[in-house]
Design a protein around this motif. Sequence first.
Motif, PDB file in Angstrom:
ATOM      1  N   UNK A  85       0.896  -1.164   0.029  1.00 19.26           N
ATOM      2  CA  UNK A  85       0.004   0.110   0.035  1.00 19.26           C
ATOM      3  C   UNK A  85       0.911   1.515  -0.031  1.00 19.26           C
ATOM      4  N   UNK A  86       1.976   1.267   0.721  1.00 13.35           N
ATOM      5  CA  UNK A  86       2.886   2.368   0.868  1.00 13.35           C
ATOM      6  C   UNK A  86       3.982   2.239  -0.258  1.00 13.35           C
ATOM      7  N   UNK A  87       4.141   1.139  -0.787  1.00  8.86           N
ATOM      8  CA  UNK A  87       5.195   0.896  -1.990  1.00  8.86           C
ATOM      9  C   UNK A  87       6.456   0.870  -1.213  1.00  8.86           C
ATOM     10  N   UNK A  88       6.436   0.274  -0.151  1.00  6.69           N
ATOM     11  CA  UNK A  88       7.934  -0.246   0.524  1.00  6.69           C
ATOM     12  C   UNK A  88       8.159  -1.564  -0.329  1.00  6.69           C
ATOM     13  N   UNK A  89       7.070  -2.328  -0.724  1.00  6.32           N
ATOM     14  CA  UNK A  89       7.037  -3.518  -1.691  1.00  6.32           C
ATOM     15  C   UNK A  89       6.227  -3.152  -2.775  1.00  6.32           C
ATOM     16  N   UNK A  90       7.144  -3.357  -3.995  1.00  6.69           N
ATOM     17  CA  UNK A  90       6.359  -2.957  -5.268  1.00  6.69           C
ATOM     18  C   UNK A  90       5.497  -4.342  -5.716  1.00  6.69           C
ATOM     19  N   UNK A  91       4.291  -4.018  -5.962  1.00 12.10           N
ATOM     20  CA  UNK A  91       3.569  -5.104  -6.338  1.00 12.10           C
ATOM     21  C   UNK A  91       3.872  -5.859  -7.589  1.00 12.10           C
ATOM     22  N   UNK A  92       3.658  -7.127  -7.781  1.00 14.19           N
ATOM     23  CA  UNK A  92       4.020  -7.868  -8.783  1.00 14.19           C
ATOM     24  C   UNK A  92       3.035  -7.525 -10.078  1.00 14.19           C
ATOM     25  N   UNK A  93       1.707  -7.222  -9.700  1.00 18.75           N
ATOM     26  CA  UNK A  93       0.822  -6.796 -10.738  1.00 18.75           C
ATOM     27  C   UNK A  93      -0.397  -6.078  -9.855  1.00 18.75           C
ATOM     28  N   UNK A  94      -1.323  -5.545 -10.523  1.00 19.71           N
ATOM     29  CA  UNK A  94      -2.521  -4.871  -9.890  1.00 19.71           C
ATOM     30  C   UNK A  94      -2.164  -3.675  -9.618  1.00 19.71           C
ATOM     31  N   UNK A  95      -3.376  -2.865  -8.903  1.00 23.70           N
ATOM     32  CA  UNK A  95      -3.138  -1.526  -8.516  1.00 23.70           C
ATOM     33  C   UNK A  95      -3.424  -0.895  -7.275  1.00 23.70           C
ATOM     34  N   UNK A  96      -2.861   0.148  -6.696  1.00 27.51           N
ATOM     35  CA  UNK A  96      -3.099   0.634  -5.195  1.00 27.51           C
ATOM     36  C   UNK A  96      -3.344   2.171  -5.590  1.00 27.51           C
ATOM     37  N   UNK A  97      -4.618   2.535  -5.181  1.00 28.26           N
ATOM     38  CA  UNK A  97      -4.811   3.989  -5.239  1.00 28.26           C
ATOM     39  C   UNK A  97      -4.888   4.516  -3.852  1.00 28.26           C
ATOM     40  N   UNK A  98      -4.155   5.510  -3.365  1.00 30.96           N
ATOM     41  CA  UNK A  98      -4.453   6.152  -2.298  1.00 30.96           C
ATOM     42  C   UNK A  98      -4.792   7.543  -2.415  1.00 30.96           C
ATOM     43  N   UNK A  99      -6.091   8.061  -1.901  1.00 28.54           N
ATOM     44  CA  UNK A  99      -6.509   9.263  -2.113  1.00 28.54           C
ATOM     45  C   UNK A  99      -6.629   9.872  -3.613  1.00 28.54           C
ATOM     46  N   UNK A 100      -7.052   8.787  -4.412  1.00 31.79           N
ATOM     47  CA  UNK A 100      -7.157   8.983  -5.719  1.00 31.79           C
ATOM     48  C   UNK A 100      -5.935   8.905  -6.823  1.00 31.79           C
ATOM     49  N   UNK A 101      -4.862   8.717  -6.088  1.00 30.73           N
ATOM     50  CA  UNK A 101      -3.698   8.627  -6.796  1.00 30.73           C
ATOM     51  C   UNK A 101      -2.970   7.205  -7.041  1.00 30.73           C
ATOM     52  N   UNK A 160       1.209   9.440   3.798  1.00 34.03           N
ATOM     53  CA  UNK A 160       0.921   8.028   4.422  1.00 34.03           C
ATOM     54  C   UNK A 160       2.096   7.834   5.555  1.00 34.03           C
ATOM     55  N   UNK A 161       1.468   8.003   6.962  1.00 37.66           N
ATOM     56  CA  UNK A 161       2.084   7.438   7.857  1.00 37.66           C
ATOM     57  C   UNK A 161       2.201   6.107   8.178  1.00 37.66           C
ATOM     58  N   UNK A 162       3.355   5.715   8.789  1.00 38.49           N
ATOM     59  CA  UNK A 162       3.656   4.046   9.224  1.00 38.49           C
ATOM     60  C   UNK A 162       4.091   3.892  10.577  1.00 38.49           C
ATOM     61  N   UNK A 163       3.267   3.039  11.091  1.00 42.44           N
ATOM     62  CA  UNK A 163       3.488   2.627  12.718  1.00 42.44           C
ATOM     63  C   UNK A 163       4.085   1.313  12.622  1.00 42.44           C
ATOM     64  N   UNK A 196      -2.711  11.858   5.533  1.00 42.71           N
ATOM     65  CA  UNK A 196      -4.066  11.589   5.376  1.00 42.71           C
ATOM     66  C   UNK A 196      -4.388  10.080   5.657  1.00 42.71           C
ATOM     67  N   UNK A 197      -3.569   9.184   5.639  1.00 37.43           N
ATOM     68  CA  UNK A 197      -3.429   7.799   5.834  1.00 37.43           C
ATOM     69  C   UNK A 197      -2.525   7.604   7.063  1.00 37.43           C
TER      70      UNK A 197
END
Length: 352
Positions: free
Chosen positions: A51-67, A90-93, A166-167
Amino acid sequence: MITTQDLTKVYRSGGRDLTALDGVDLHVREGEVFGVIGRSGAGKSSLIRCVNMLERPTSGTVLVDGQDLTALQGRGSRASRELRAARGRIGMIFQHFHLLSSRTVRDNVELPLEILGHSRRARAAKAGELLERVGLGDKADAYPAQLSGGQKQRVGIARALAGDPKVLLSDEATSALDPATTRSVLELLRSLNRELGLTVLLITHEMDVVKTVCDSAALMERGRVTEAGTLDELLATPGSALAAALFPVSGEGSGPAPTVIDVTFHGDTASRPVISRLSRTYNIDISILGAAMDTVAGRQVGRMRIELPGPYEENVVPIGFLREQGLQVETVRPGAAAFRAAGNSEKREAGR
C-alpha cells in the motif's frame, strides 16, 4: 481513500515462486478504521507494505486518495519525487517501534521533517506539538531506552504524524504490548482518527483489536481476502467466519431433535428483552447454550446460542418472530462448531 485492485505479490525464493498476495481487492473508506486480520503468513504484512510501496506489487493497482501509486514505479527522477511525495502523505507505525537509540524522543519525531528539509525551529515546534498530542510532552529529552514499550509506540505514532498524513498504516503496532497498554494505544489511534480525520488501515492477528477500534474489517487467508465489510454487515451475514470469531458461542442441543439457533443482537436490539418475550408469547421453554456480549465501536453487540424444543418445522413461527425484531438468526446443525469451521474452509477452497 485506499483501494487495491487485483493486487498480486510474488516472491522468488530458493528457485521457486511464493505468492504472498493473490488478487487482493480491498476498499477502505475515507475516515474509517479498517482492520485486516489473519494468521501469520496470510499476506497481511505484504499487503500493507504494498500500500505504501515499500514493496512493489508484481501486478495490480494501489490507489491512495485517488492517486495510483503503482503508476509511480518508474526509475526516472520525476517518478521518484512523486512517489516520495505520495509516501509523505502516508504515516507508518511499526510493530517494533524502529526508533533510533542514539536520538532523543524529540529528535526521533523530528527525523521525517529533517529529511524533508524543514528548518530546526519548525521541526522543534512540530515535534513538541505532536508529543503533547500523544501524551509524551514531558519525555522530549528522554532516550528510547528510558521508555516503556507503550511510550515507545506513542513516539512511533507521533513520528508517523510528522508529515501531516491523510492515511495512517499500522503494522501489528500492539502485538508486542501488554493488554492494558494495547488498550491505551488503541484509544489513542481512535482519538486521532476522529480528531484529525485520519483514515487508519491496521493489520493484526488479534480479534480484540478489531472489536475495540475498527469500523470495518477483512479476513485474509493464503494471500486472499475471504471476507470484508463493516462490522455491522459482517454480523448480519449468515456464516460469517469473522462474526463467529469476534463473538464465539458454543453448545450442543440436549433434547430430542431440538432446534439450535445462533441469534445476533446489534444496535438497539441488544438492550431489548427479546428472548423473554419470545418465551412468553409462544409459551415455550428456551435453553441458553452460550452467549457473548461486548461493545464494538461504541455499540453493544452480542451473540447467543439457544435451543428451542422440537424440530425446525415446529419453530418456523418463533424464528420468524425473532427476525421481525431485527435479529440475525442462523440455524445450527448438530456438531455446529466443527461443521461450520469445516464448511467455511471447504467453501473457500472450492472458490479458489
